[in-house]
Design a protein around this motif. Sequence first.
Motif, PDB file in Angstrom:
ATOM      1  N   GLN A 108      26.629 -75.478 -67.592  1.00  0.00           N
ATOM      2  CA  GLN A 108      26.203 -74.178 -67.076  1.00  0.00           C
ATOM      3  C   GLN A 108      25.177 -74.322 -65.960  1.00  0.00           C
ATOM      4  N   ALA A 109      24.261 -75.289 -66.098  1.00  0.00           N
ATOM      5  CA  ALA A 109      23.271 -75.527 -65.046  1.00  0.00           C
ATOM      6  C   ALA A 109      23.963 -76.049 -63.795  1.00  0.00           C
ATOM      7  N   ALA A 110      24.935 -76.956 -63.980  1.00  0.00           N
ATOM      8  CA  ALA A 110      25.630 -77.534 -62.828  1.00  0.00           C
ATOM      9  C   ALA A 110      26.440 -76.465 -62.095  1.00  0.00           C
ATOM     10  N   LEU A 111      27.078 -75.593 -62.865  1.00  0.00           N
ATOM     11  CA  LEU A 111      27.832 -74.513 -62.228  1.00  0.00           C
ATOM     12  C   LEU A 111      26.879 -73.552 -61.509  1.00  0.00           C
ATOM     13  N   SER A 112      25.704 -73.300 -62.093  1.00  0.00           N
ATOM     14  CA  SER A 112      24.708 -72.467 -61.418  1.00  0.00           C
ATOM     15  C   SER A 112      24.321 -73.094 -60.091  1.00  0.00           C
ATOM     16  N   VAL A 130      28.007 -63.138 -56.798  1.00  0.00           N
ATOM     17  CA  VAL A 130      27.444 -64.478 -57.006  1.00  0.00           C
ATOM     18  C   VAL A 130      25.955 -64.491 -56.670  1.00  0.00           C
ATOM     19  N   THR A 131      25.591 -63.876 -55.560  1.00  0.00           N
ATOM     20  CA  THR A 131      24.181 -63.835 -55.178  1.00  0.00           C
ATOM     21  C   THR A 131      23.361 -63.118 -56.247  1.00  0.00           C
ATOM     22  N   THR A 132      23.917 -62.021 -56.769  1.00  0.00           N
ATOM     23  CA  THR A 132      23.205 -61.304 -57.827  1.00  0.00           C
ATOM     24  C   THR A 132      23.018 -62.202 -59.043  1.00  0.00           C
ATOM     25  N   MET A 133      24.075 -62.898 -59.420  1.00  0.00           N
ATOM     26  CA  MET A 133      23.983 -63.776 -60.593  1.00  0.00           C
ATOM     27  C   MET A 133      22.969 -64.893 -60.386  1.00  0.00           C
ATOM     28  N   THR A 134      23.030 -65.540 -59.215  1.00  0.00           N
ATOM     29  CA  THR A 134      22.146 -66.694 -59.021  1.00  0.00           C
ATOM     30  C   THR A 134      20.697 -66.266 -58.837  1.00  0.00           C
ATOM     31  N   LEU A 147      19.231 -64.000 -60.635  1.00  0.00           N
ATOM     32  CA  LEU A 147      18.631 -63.594 -61.912  1.00  0.00           C
ATOM     33  C   LEU A 147      17.611 -64.659 -62.325  1.00  0.00           C
ATOM     34  N   PRO A 148      16.465 -64.239 -62.835  1.00  0.00           N
ATOM     35  CA  PRO A 148      15.371 -65.192 -63.004  1.00  0.00           C
ATOM     36  C   PRO A 148      15.486 -66.122 -64.206  1.00  0.00           C
ATOM     37  N   GLU A 149      16.375 -65.812 -65.156  1.00  0.00           N
ATOM     38  CA  GLU A 149      16.292 -66.616 -66.369  1.00  0.00           C
ATOM     39  C   GLU A 149      16.771 -68.042 -66.193  1.00  0.00           C
ATOM     40  N   ARG A 150      16.200 -68.906 -66.999  1.00  0.00           N
ATOM     41  CA  ARG A 150      16.494 -70.326 -66.951  1.00  0.00           C
ATOM     42  C   ARG A 150      17.734 -70.621 -67.778  1.00  0.00           C
ATOM     43  N   GLU A 151      17.864 -69.886 -68.857  1.00  0.00           N
ATOM     44  CA  GLU A 151      19.001 -70.118 -69.727  1.00  0.00           C
ATOM     45  C   GLU A 151      20.209 -69.440 -69.120  1.00  0.00           C
ATOM     46  N   ARG A 152      21.205 -70.224 -68.740  1.00  0.00           N
ATOM     47  CA  ARG A 152      22.280 -69.645 -67.967  1.00  0.00           C
ATOM     48  C   ARG A 152      23.600 -69.672 -68.714  1.00  0.00           C
ATOM     49  N   TYR A 153      23.879 -68.564 -69.404  1.00  0.00           N
ATOM     50  CA  TYR A 153      25.187 -68.375 -70.010  1.00  0.00           C
ATOM     51  C   TYR A 153      25.953 -67.540 -68.998  1.00  0.00           C
ATOM     52  N   LEU A 154      26.613 -68.258 -68.049  1.00  0.00           N
ATOM     53  CA  LEU A 154      27.093 -67.585 -66.843  1.00  0.00           C
ATOM     54  C   LEU A 154      28.127 -66.510 -67.102  1.00  0.00           C
ATOM     55  N   ARG A 155      29.026 -66.741 -68.090  1.00  0.00           N
ATOM     56  CA  ARG A 155      30.050 -65.716 -68.299  1.00  0.00           C
ATOM     57  C   ARG A 155      29.420 -64.425 -68.817  1.00  0.00           C
ATOM     58  N   GLY A 156      28.282 -64.562 -69.498  1.00  0.00           N
ATOM     59  CA  GLY A 156      27.547 -63.375 -69.950  1.00  0.00           C
ATOM     60  C   GLY A 156      26.834 -62.699 -68.793  1.00  0.00           C
ATOM     61  N   LEU A 157      26.204 -63.506 -67.941  1.00  0.00           N
ATOM     62  CA  LEU A 157      25.518 -62.941 -66.772  1.00  0.00           C
ATOM     63  C   LEU A 157      26.519 -62.224 -65.869  1.00  0.00           C
ATOM     64  N   ARG A 158      27.707 -62.810 -65.776  1.00  0.00           N
ATOM     65  CA  ARG A 158      28.744 -62.204 -64.940  1.00  0.00           C
ATOM     66  C   ARG A 158      29.129 -60.818 -65.461  1.00  0.00           C
ATOM     67  N   SER A 159      29.236 -60.684 -66.773  1.00  0.00           N
ATOM     68  CA  SER A 159      29.506 -59.353 -67.331  1.00  0.00           C
ATOM     69  C   SER A 159      28.322 -58.435 -67.087  1.00  0.00           C
ATOM     70  N   TRP A 160      27.127 -59.006 -67.255  1.00  0.00           N
ATOM     71  CA  TRP A 160      25.926 -58.191 -67.171  1.00  0.00           C
ATOM     72  C   TRP A 160      25.739 -57.569 -65.792  1.00  0.00           C
ATOM     73  N   VAL A 161      26.044 -58.320 -64.706  1.00  0.00           N
ATOM     74  CA  VAL A 161      25.766 -57.791 -63.366  1.00  0.00           C
ATOM     75  C   VAL A 161      26.620 -56.575 -63.028  1.00  0.00           C
ATOM     76  N   GLY A 162      27.766 -56.422 -63.699  1.00  0.00           N
ATOM     77  CA  GLY A 162      28.559 -55.213 -63.467  1.00  0.00           C
ATOM     78  C   GLY A 162      29.493 -55.330 -62.284  1.00  0.00           C
ATOM     79  N   PHE A 163      29.486 -54.362 -61.394  1.00  0.00           N
ATOM     80  CA  PHE A 163      30.454 -54.223 -60.295  1.00  0.00           C
ATOM     81  C   PHE A 163      31.847 -53.963 -60.870  1.00  0.00           C
TER      82      PHE A 163
END
Length: 317
Positions: free
Chosen positions: A77-81, A167-171, A173-189
């Motif tokens: 997840q960090a590498a993908l971030s 992608v810019t919105t996701m990256t 986001l300030p949190e260190r713990e990156r569960y990207l598929r969750g962040l992707r849902s969270w950002v909306g659009f």
Amino acid sequence: MNSRRISVAIPVFNEEDVLPELLRRLTTVLDAQPGGPHEIVLVNDGSRDRTRVLLEEAAASDSRLVVVNLSRNFGHQAALSAALGHVNGDVVLSMDADLQDAPEALPTLLARLDEGYDVVVVRRMERKETIWKRAAYYMAYRLIAKLSNVPQELDAGDFALMTRQVVTTMTSLPERERYLRGLRSWVGFRQTAVAMPRAARGAGATKYSLGRLVGLALDGAFSFSVVPLRISAGIGFLSFLGALLFSLYAVYARLVLGRSPQGFTALFVAGTFFAGILLIVLWILGEYVGRIYVEVKRRPAYVVESIIRNTASRENA
Ligand code: UDP
Ligand code: MG
């Protein structure tokens, strides 16, 4: 649409066996796309095999390749971030290196995006894994979706096509713990999904141990919801109610029936049962406290050692 640039973001960890095949298939797919110049951002997540050499050689002969070397292994997840943090294209395809995500899906995903979506995620069908692993994935995704306070796409991993804005919105986001598929849902659009079969690995072995998979599932469960805390409260209230009813019964039995409830075994079982529940509740609380601990340290999710584009331009980050 014709001047559109496509970026592909790929985390790579010890993938020397699939890399040549991946690059061959991916560049073929990109060659067929109008617009450009497209780019492939490959993050070398502290590989210990020939991955780094192969990547840097490939980057030397193809100017579309960007290689980001991390300073050590930071995890998928960090590498993908990191990869998402270094893309420059207008649309971004996020995928794994092991060819479980077929590069040939790109035209289908682009067509879907052009219908007016910002995110097209790939739902996995016909996963080619062992039965117990499929069952575990099935339950984990449903549990996480149930707990989460934002709608989560079921059976969807990191394989997705997104606009740059998402992608810019996701990256950012300030949190260190990156569960990207969750962040992707969270950002909306505007999000949609297409179903595709998930291939078996091209070569090599999975980099996810059972422990890491469980860790990923726990991130999914605890990063997007405080429902587990409420569940603890529910259990607490229930046991309190149970104890209250039993004490009323005990008084009734003593006064009316003339005998006190008996039973060492019952006492022992109830005692250890509630001790067990208490420890589980404590663990749930601990998961949140641990996450607060990780976040307040404010360490970055990854450290970049070097970025390599072409032969000439080597920058130190
Ligand atoms: N990966 C990574 N760092 C890690 C583990 C994995 O960059 O510490 C990459 C790996 O090279 C692959 C992707 O993440 O491109 C997914 O890993 P893998 O295929 O092993 O996971 P699985 O598909 O078995 O869940
Ligand atoms: Mg894989």
